[in-house]
Motif scaffolding. Structure first.
Motif, PDB file in Angstrom:
ATOM      1  N   PRO A 166      26.123 -14.092  11.631  1.00  0.00           N
ATOM      2  CA  PRO A 166      26.586 -12.699  11.543  1.00  0.00           C
ATOM      3  C   PRO A 166      25.475 -11.766  11.062  1.00  0.00           C
ATOM      4  CG  PRO A 166      27.331 -13.945   9.633  1.00  0.00           C
ATOM      5  CD  PRO A 166      26.652 -14.935  10.533  1.00  0.00           C
ATOM      6  N   ALA A 167      25.480 -10.561  11.592  1.00  0.00           N
ATOM      7  CA  ALA A 167      24.584  -9.524  11.074  1.00  0.00           C
ATOM      8  C   ALA A 167      25.288  -8.825   9.922  1.00  0.00           C
ATOM      9  CB  ALA A 167      24.245  -8.523  12.165  1.00  0.00           C
ATOM     10  N   ASP A 168      24.506  -8.389   8.925  1.00  0.00           N
ATOM     11  CA  ASP A 168      25.134  -7.632   7.851  1.00  0.00           C
ATOM     12  C   ASP A 168      24.733  -6.161   7.889  1.00  0.00           C
ATOM     13  OD1 ASP A 168      23.021  -9.312   5.388  1.00  0.00           O
ATOM     14  OD2 ASP A 168      22.527  -7.784   6.859  1.00  0.00           O
ATOM     15  N   GLY A 169      24.176  -5.760   9.022  1.00  0.00           N
ATOM     16  CA  GLY A 169      23.858  -4.357   9.212  1.00  0.00           C
ATOM     17  C   GLY A 169      23.279  -4.110  10.586  1.00  0.00           C
ATOM     18  N   GLY A 170      23.453  -2.910  11.108  1.00  0.00           N
ATOM     19  CA  GLY A 170      22.880  -2.538  12.387  1.00  0.00           C
ATOM     20  C   GLY A 170      23.816  -2.734  13.558  1.00  0.00           C
ATOM     21  N   GLU A 171      23.276  -2.508  14.750  1.00  0.00           N
ATOM     22  CA  GLU A 171      24.057  -2.601  15.985  1.00  0.00           C
ATOM     23  C   GLU A 171      23.339  -3.494  16.985  1.00  0.00           C
ATOM     24  OE1 GLU A 171      26.252   1.363  17.160  1.00  0.00           O
ATOM     25  OE2 GLU A 171      24.156   1.797  16.683  1.00  0.00           O
ATOM     26  N   ILE A 172      24.123  -4.185  17.809  1.00  0.00           N
ATOM     27  CA  ILE A 172      23.598  -4.944  18.929  1.00  0.00           C
ATOM     28  C   ILE A 172      24.369  -4.487  20.162  1.00  0.00           C
ATOM     29  CG2 ILE A 172      23.172  -7.222  19.932  1.00  0.00           C
ATOM     30  CD1 ILE A 172      23.349  -8.368  17.079  1.00  0.00           C
ATOM     31  N   LEU A 173      23.667  -3.860  21.101  1.00  0.00           N
ATOM     32  CA  LEU A 173      24.293  -3.337  22.304  1.00  0.00           C
ATOM     33  C   LEU A 173      23.784  -4.105  23.512  1.00  0.00           C
ATOM     34  CD1 LEU A 173      23.896   0.508  21.636  1.00  0.00           C
ATOM     35  CD2 LEU A 173      25.861  -0.948  21.086  1.00  0.00           C
ATOM     36  N   PHE A 174      24.696  -4.548  24.362  1.00  0.00           N
ATOM     37  CA  PHE A 174      24.351  -5.224  25.605  1.00  0.00           C
ATOM     38  C   PHE A 174      24.983  -4.454  26.748  1.00  0.00           C
ATOM     39  CE2 PHE A 174      25.101  -8.702  28.788  1.00  0.00           C
ATOM     40  CZ  PHE A 174      23.756  -8.952  29.051  1.00  0.00           C
ATOM     41  N   GLU A 175      24.143  -3.985  27.654  1.00  0.00           N
ATOM     42  CA  GLU A 175      24.590  -3.108  28.738  1.00  0.00           C
ATOM     43  C   GLU A 175      25.347  -1.906  28.190  1.00  0.00           C
ATOM     44  OE1 GLU A 175      26.636  -6.134  31.187  1.00  0.00           O
ATOM     45  OE2 GLU A 175      25.102  -5.688  32.702  1.00  0.00           O
ATOM     46  N   GLY A 176      24.878  -1.410  27.049  1.00  0.00           N
ATOM     47  CA  GLY A 176      25.441  -0.206  26.457  1.00  0.00           C
ATOM     48  C   GLY A 176      26.687  -0.403  25.629  1.00  0.00           C
TER      49      GLY A 176
END
Length: 246
Positions: free
Chosen positions: A55-65
């Motif tokens: 898991p990430a504990d901060g930020g964003e991960i965008l795939f194809e927007g």
């Protein structure tokens, strides 16, 4: 070129220890992007966060927007992101073919389809003749090829490669790098962590240099490869040139 993956201000921690600290990177459709850096810099943690393994504990991960942050790993695979992990992690008690069929569970794999079986022989000729053999009987190079083939059988749009040449002889590693290059030529998008920094930069369109969980440099791979200080720090050649800032 269309952006396929956008990682924005990503942070990953383990037991209170920050492994990735505010990392932002982009992978555009049809390119190879390399993440390079010393051991412990946080490279694998980035891949694991993108693939849903940690898991990430901060930020964003965008795939194809669209946001994929927080999705479980199987849902990330279903979206088209497949990770080939460090250490291969093939299923030794299963046959080569069974390893490939397991990988095709979530998506419509292509290597074992009757009409495209020549694709398996063309990309992985040594595996095509060993489909009935236990995966545990493979050599190190063959096992790495099986790990790559298994990743492809999951039909990815984005392939995450974690140290694909680890533990291989220079000759076998060269075969892996040649395969990565051919996959890119076929249109596959690749985000790669690789210990052989020179080859990683030679293969990549763009690269990010990670240090202590943060991006220190980024840009076209050819420019980074010609950066004297980067060459001195990471490839072992002496230089007194100043370090270029990101």
């Amino acid at each position: 070129m269309t952006s396929l993956l956008d990682v924005r201000r990503l942070s990953v921690s383990y037991g209170g220890l920050r492994a990735v600290d505010g990392v932002s990177l982009e992978v555009r459709q049809g390119e190879i992007v390399s993440i390079i850096g010393m051991n412990g810099a946080g490279k694998t943690s980035i891949l694991n966060a993108v693939s849903g393994m940690v898991p990430a504990d901060g930020g964003e991960i965008l795939f194809e927007g669209e946001s994929i942050g927080g999705l479980p790993a199987h849902a990330v695979v279903a979206r088209g992101i497949v990770q080939v992990p460090e250490g291969r992690m093939i299923l030794g008690t299963l046959s080569v073919e069974e390893n490939l069929r397991v990988a095709a569970h979530h998506r419509d794999g292509f290597l074992l389809r009757r009409r495209t079986r020549p694709g398996l022989r063309r990309l992985f000729p040594t595996l095509a003749d060993k489909l009935d053999r236990p995966a545990a009987s493979l050599s190190g190079g063959e096992a790495q090829m099986l790990a790559l083939a298994r990743g492809l059988e999951a039909a990815p749009w984005l392939l995450l490669l974690d140290e694909p040449s680890l533990g291989l002889s220079p000759k076998l590693a060269a075969g892996v790098f040649d395969l990565v290059r051919r996959l890119r030529e076929k249109g596959l998008t690749i985000l790669m962590v690789e210990q052989n920094i020179r080859r990683a930069l030679e293969l990549a369109d763009r690269a990010y240099v990670l240090e202590s969980g943060r991006i220190r440099l980024h840009g076209p791979a050819a420019e980074l490869l010609s950066d004297d200080r980067l060459v001195s720090d990471y490839l072992g050649y002496p230089s007194a040139a100043p370090f270029t800032s990101a």
